[in-house]
Design a protein around this motif. Structure first.
Motif, mmCIF file in Angstrom:
data_model
loop_
_atom_site.group_PDB
_atom_site.id
_atom_site.type_symbol
_atom_site.label_atom_id
_atom_site.label_comp_id
_atom_site.label_asym_id
_atom_site.label_seq_id
_atom_site.Cartn_x
_atom_site.Cartn_y
_atom_site.Cartn_z
ATOM 1 N N GLY A 111 0.781 -1.226 0.000
ATOM 2 C CA GLY A 111 0.000 0.000 0.000
ATOM 3 C C GLY A 111 0.809 1.270 0.000
ATOM 4 N N MET A 112 1.995 1.246 -0.611
ATOM 5 C CA MET A 112 2.817 2.461 -0.699
ATOM 6 C C MET A 112 2.087 3.513 -1.533
ATOM 7 N N LYS A 113 1.930 4.712 -0.963
ATOM 8 C CA LYS A 113 1.196 5.782 -1.631
ATOM 9 C C LYS A 113 2.159 6.769 -2.293
ATOM 10 N N PRO A 114 1.908 7.158 -3.534
ATOM 11 C CA PRO A 114 2.838 8.067 -4.217
ATOM 12 C C PRO A 114 2.970 9.415 -3.524
ATOM 13 N N ALA A 115 1.895 9.936 -2.960
ATOM 14 C CA ALA A 115 1.979 11.222 -2.271
ATOM 15 C C ALA A 115 2.874 11.130 -1.051
ATOM 16 N N ASN A 116 2.918 9.945 -0.441
ATOM 17 C CA ASN A 116 3.757 9.743 0.729
ATOM 18 C C ASN A 116 5.190 9.417 0.352
ATOM 19 N N ALA A 117 5.371 8.857 -0.842
ATOM 20 C CA ALA A 117 6.716 8.485 -1.297
ATOM 21 C C ALA A 117 7.506 9.683 -1.816
ATOM 22 N N GLU A 118 6.790 10.714 -2.224
ATOM 23 C CA GLU A 118 7.432 11.885 -2.823
ATOM 24 C C GLU A 118 8.441 12.513 -1.859
ATOM 25 N N ALA A 119 9.600 12.894 -2.406
ATOM 26 C CA ALA A 119 10.679 13.582 -1.674
ATOM 27 C C ALA A 119 11.388 12.679 -0.671
ATOM 28 N N GLU A 120 11.285 11.352 -0.865
ATOM 29 C CA GLU A 120 11.981 10.419 0.022
ATOM 30 C C GLU A 120 13.199 9.832 -0.671
ATOM 31 N N ALA A 174 24.149 -4.908 -7.119
ATOM 32 C CA ALA A 174 24.572 -3.520 -6.917
ATOM 33 C C ALA A 174 23.444 -2.736 -6.243
ATOM 34 N N VAL A 175 23.829 -1.721 -5.474
ATOM 35 C CA VAL A 175 22.867 -0.856 -4.795
ATOM 36 C C VAL A 175 23.180 0.588 -5.157
ATOM 37 N N TYR A 176 22.182 1.301 -5.654
ATOM 38 C CA TYR A 176 22.341 2.712 -6.015
ATOM 39 C C TYR A 176 21.374 3.554 -5.187
ATOM 40 N N GLU A 177 21.823 4.733 -4.814
ATOM 41 C CA GLU A 177 20.936 5.659 -4.129
ATOM 42 C C GLU A 177 20.151 6.477 -5.148
ATOM 43 N N GLY A 178 19.029 7.002 -4.691
ATOM 44 C CA GLY A 178 18.207 7.841 -5.537
ATOM 45 C C GLY A 178 17.228 8.619 -4.685
ATOM 46 N N VAL A 179 16.335 9.346 -5.343
ATOM 47 C CA VAL A 179 15.306 10.107 -4.643
ATOM 48 C C VAL A 179 14.023 10.056 -5.462
ATOM 49 N N CYS A 180 12.905 9.908 -4.775
ATOM 50 C CA CYS A 180 11.596 9.899 -5.425
ATOM 51 C C CYS A 180 11.043 11.318 -5.432
ATOM 52 N N GLN A 181 10.707 11.825 -6.605
ATOM 53 C CA GLN A 181 10.235 13.198 -6.735
ATOM 54 C C GLN A 181 9.061 13.261 -7.710
ATOM 55 N N LEU A 182 8.305 14.335 -7.598
ATOM 56 C CA LEU A 182 7.320 14.648 -8.614
ATOM 57 C C LEU A 182 8.046 14.900 -9.931
ATOM 58 N N VAL A 183 7.442 14.486 -11.041
ATOM 59 C CA VAL A 183 7.996 14.836 -12.348
ATOM 60 C C VAL A 183 8.011 16.364 -12.477
ATOM 61 N N ASN A 184 9.154 16.909 -12.907
ATOM 62 C CA ASN A 184 9.333 18.361 -12.996
ATOM 63 C C ASN A 184 9.094 19.006 -11.626
ATOM 64 N N ALA A 185 9.928 18.614 -10.654
ATOM 65 C CA ALA A 185 9.660 18.897 -9.244
ATOM 66 C C ALA A 185 10.061 20.298 -8.785
ATOM 67 N N SER A 186 10.695 21.097 -9.620
ATOM 68 C CA SER A 186 11.137 22.421 -9.181
ATOM 69 C C SER A 186 9.967 23.398 -9.169
ATOM 70 N N VAL A 187 9.636 23.893 -7.986
ATOM 71 C CA VAL A 187 8.505 24.810 -7.840
ATOM 72 C C VAL A 187 8.713 26.081 -8.657
ATOM 73 N N HIS A 188 9.975 26.524 -8.804
ATOM 74 C CA HIS A 188 10.264 27.742 -9.550
ATOM 75 C C HIS A 188 10.137 27.558 -11.057
ATOM 76 N N VAL A 189 9.926 26.309 -11.480
ATOM 77 C CA VAL A 189 9.794 26.007 -12.904
ATOM 78 C C VAL A 189 8.394 25.522 -13.240
ATOM 79 N N ASN A 190 7.833 24.708 -12.351
ATOM 80 C CA ASN A 190 6.574 24.022 -12.619
ATOM 81 C C ASN A 190 5.397 24.789 -12.016
ATOM 82 N N GLY A 191 4.667 25.489 -12.837
ATOM 83 C CA GLY A 191 3.517 26.253 -12.371
ATOM 84 C C GLY A 191 2.326 25.397 -12.006
ATOM 85 N N GLU A 192 2.363 24.095 -12.352
ATOM 86 C CA GLU A 192 1.269 23.177 -12.030
ATOM 87 C C GLU A 192 1.589 22.325 -10.807
ATOM 88 N N TYR A 193 2.654 22.655 -10.107
ATOM 89 C CA TYR A 193 3.120 21.814 -8.990
ATOM 90 C C TYR A 193 1.990 21.505 -8.008
#
Length: 346
Positions: free
Chosen positions: A96-105, A115-134
């Motif tokens: 039951g992983m929820k995308p709204a809860n996974a964002e920014a983790e 192999a293990v790689y690090e990463g981050v879960c973000q909204l597509v086009n996550a920059s508030v200063h760029v994305n007017g639909e954030y």
């Protein structure tokens, strides 16, 4: 006289160690290897099931009226379903992983090659200063993605790392225990209760207690996807409990400080005689408890019943707030859950 602080502190330390081991449903080898080592150190017989969980034998006199305590060590998570043209990853959820809860983790991507790689879960086009639909973008598994923390710009770059569809994506638990006794982390559901069962096993060994009934513990690794407790019930077991998180929220009486006794969830009512006996024992022993009905919940022990086992069943656990999110419980809830198991079984 039982030193409850001793076993509570042990359970919390074990929870921290379990929470540090990535184990989304089906990816259970590391966490079960840890459990097998811990039980060996305690002198408690334990084995890995064919399915991949762990059965521990806590001992007891009556082999024809045994009790099985079930806790799950699998968690929510994600899995790579597509490598996008820009090298980023589209996910499918595990449990039951929820995308709204996974964002920014922060996440770890585990490849089939090890192999293990690090990463981050973000909204597509996550920059508030760029994305007017954030603010207006609905969070779904189509609108969030994982950025791999490597220099990748294309699908081919990511493939060269050995990442492919079907690789697990594990979310950072961010475990903290406060000076006031609160326990905060993803995946307290259900590693906190798994740690309580470790503490109960430790209690039986240290205090040289032999229960009247034979007691087993089953640590499952597929609960979050619905079939964790569907197998591996030892011979002679007539009663099984899920020791899982207790629900905390609007309309319920439990807080993070009590042991929750579930009377009914989405799978129907639990055994009435056991529920009544648990309430009676909690009152007799001064154990902080609550009885609640969970509106959106299913447990391991219900899958045990559905698989055809003729048993009585129950569900208890420490109160946990914000389930399937960044969860919170308290040492009091851990202690009260431990004490209720002890009062019922010995």
């Amino acid at each position: 006289m039982t030193d409850y602080n001793h076993y509570t502190d042990y359970a919390v330390e074990q929870a921290k160690k379990l929470l540090a081991i990535d184990s989304p449903s089906g990816y259970g080898r590391s966490v079960t290897e840890y459990l097998l080592r811990e039980f060996a150190a305690l002198g408690i017989p334990a084995r890995r099931t064919v399915k991949g969980g762990v059965i521990a034998d806590f001992g007891g006199r009556d082999n024809k009226n045994g009790i099985l305590l079930e806790a799950h060590c699998d968690t929510l998570g994600g899995m790579v379903t597509e490598i996008k043209g820009n090298g980023r990853l589209k996910l499918t959820n595990i449990g039951g992983m929820k995308p709204a809860n996974a964002e920014a983790e922060n996440v770890r991507i585990i490849t089939k090659g090890g192999a293990v790689y690090e990463g981050v879960c973000q909204l597509v086009n996550a920059s508030v200063h760029v994305n007017g639909e954030y603010d207006r973008t609905e969070r779904s598994w189509d609108t969030v993605e994982v950025l791999v923390d490597e220099c990748v710009k294309t699908k081919e770059d990511t493939i060269k790392l050995g990442i492919m569809p079907g690789d697990y994506v594990c979310f950072e638990p961010r475990t903290r225990v406060t000076a006031s006794g609160y326990i905060k982390s993803r995946f307290l559901d259900d590693k906190l209760s798994a740690a309580i069962l470790l503490a109960y096993g430790k209690y039986l060994k240290e205090e040289k207690v032999v229960p009247e009934r034979h007691v087993y513990a089953h640590f499952t690794i597929y609960e979050e996807v619905g079939h964790g407790g569907s197998a591996s019930v030892p011979e002679g077991v007539t009663e099984a409990w899920s020791v899982d998180m207790g629900c905390v929220g609007d309309g319920l009486t439990c807080t993070e400080h009590e042991v929750s006794i579930c009377a009914k969830d989405s799978g129907g009512p639990y055994n009435y005689d056991i529920v009544c006996r648990l309430v009676e024992l909690a009152g007799e022993h001064g154990i902080g408890y609550a009885v609640d009905v969970y509106p959106h919940y299913g447990s391991d022990v219900e899958t045990t019943l559905r698989s055809g086992h003729d048993i009585r069943h129950a569900l208890i656990g420490p109160g946990v707030y914000a389930s399937h999110g960044y969860e919170r419980s308290h040492k009091d809830g851990v202690c009260n859950t431990f004490r209720l198991i002890q009062a019922y079984i010995g």
